[in-house]
Design an enzyme around this catalytic site. Structure first.
Site, mmCIF file in Angstrom:
data_model
loop_
_atom_site.group_PDB
_atom_site.id
_atom_site.type_symbol
_atom_site.label_atom_id
_atom_site.label_comp_id
_atom_site.label_asym_id
_atom_site.label_seq_id
_atom_site.Cartn_x
_atom_site.Cartn_y
_atom_site.Cartn_z
ATOM 1 C CB ALA A 77 -8.407 1.008 -12.042
ATOM 2 N N GLY A 119 0.684 0.382 -14.703
ATOM 3 C CA GLY A 119 -0.115 1.106 -13.723
ATOM 4 C C GLY A 119 -1.459 0.442 -13.504
ATOM 5 C CG ASP A 120 -4.711 3.055 -13.093
ATOM 6 O OD1 ASP A 120 -4.097 3.313 -14.149
ATOM 7 O OD2 ASP A 120 -5.335 3.911 -12.441
ATOM 8 C CD GLU A 121 -4.141 2.416 -20.341
ATOM 9 O OE1 GLU A 121 -4.988 3.285 -20.638
ATOM 10 O OE2 GLU A 121 -2.949 2.482 -20.691
#
Length: 225
Positions: A77, A119-121
């Site tokens: 993201a 996280g955002d992965e």
């Protein structure tokens, strides 16, 4: 068989056998309960997605079953920090949860599985027709970019996606090699050096890691002095 040849067991034998049945059922039920607890513990609490270890196992299984159609994707993201800084981490969590739900449903519909790497992965292992790779990945990117409601705000996710196709790599390429290729492809899309829908090459998959991480990621620079 004549009556004289019938084997007559003492009542105690039947009592032991009868007692063993509920005991066996209890053991099976307990095993099922423990397995469910382990699966729950290994899921990300925010998105409900599996973790990296489960994903790696699924990649290996799919590679053995249908290497020609196996695709591994990494999605990252963009702009999450800006959301956290302006609207707070709760809003960032809403965004991550929405992305996780969408990529999870997309992967499941294609015989695969998605995971949150941290996280955002995110990452996914799916079965796709090689001829439709770019179309399907582009459709996923469009789906992930749909607005997410957060209170009075409408968040618009931006997600970079990289893909590695097992059929493009040597048969000996491992799950970690496929994931690295997808990660490198994602990085190339994210930094603008490749267009959306880019598929990893053998060079991407065999890019040397620094401290086990892709070059350019935080933590990959060696200390000086």
């Amino acid at each position: 068989m004549p009556p004289s040849s019938v084997l007559r067991l003492p009542p105690r034998t039947f009592a032991i056998a009868a007692a063993a049945v509920p005991l066996a059922l209890a053991v099976v039920a307990d095993d099922v309960r423990v397995r469910r607890q382990l699966r729950t513990a290994r899921r990300d609490p925010l998105t409900g997605l599996s973790g990296r270890d489960v994903l790696m196992d699924r990649i290996t299984r799919l590679a053995a079953a249908d290497r020609e159609q196996l695709h591994v994707l990494v999605a990252d993201a963009d702009g999450l920090k800006a959301v956290n800084d302006t609207l707070g981490h709760a809003a960032g969590d809403v965004l991550i949860a929405a992305i996780g739900h969408r990529i999870g449903a997309w992967a499941q519909a294609r015989g695969g599985l998605a995971a949150r790497l941290g996280g955002d992965e995110f990452a996914a292992a799916v079965l796709l027709s090689p001829a439709a790779t770019v179309r399907d990945v582009t459709a996923l990117a469009d789906q992930l970019a749909q607005p997410v409601a957060c209170g009075t705000h409408r968040l618009r996710p931006a997600v970079s996606i990289g893909t590695a196709r097992a059929a493009d790599l040597p048969d000996a390429a491992s799950a970690s090699r496929l994931l690295r290729g997808a990660d490198m492809a994602m990085y190339r899309v994210k930094n603008g050096s490749e267009v959306r829908g880019y598929v990893a090459t053998r060079h991407d998959a065999y890019t040397p890691a620094v401290h086990g991480r892709r070059p350019g990621r935080p933590g990959t620079h060696l200390p000086v002095g």
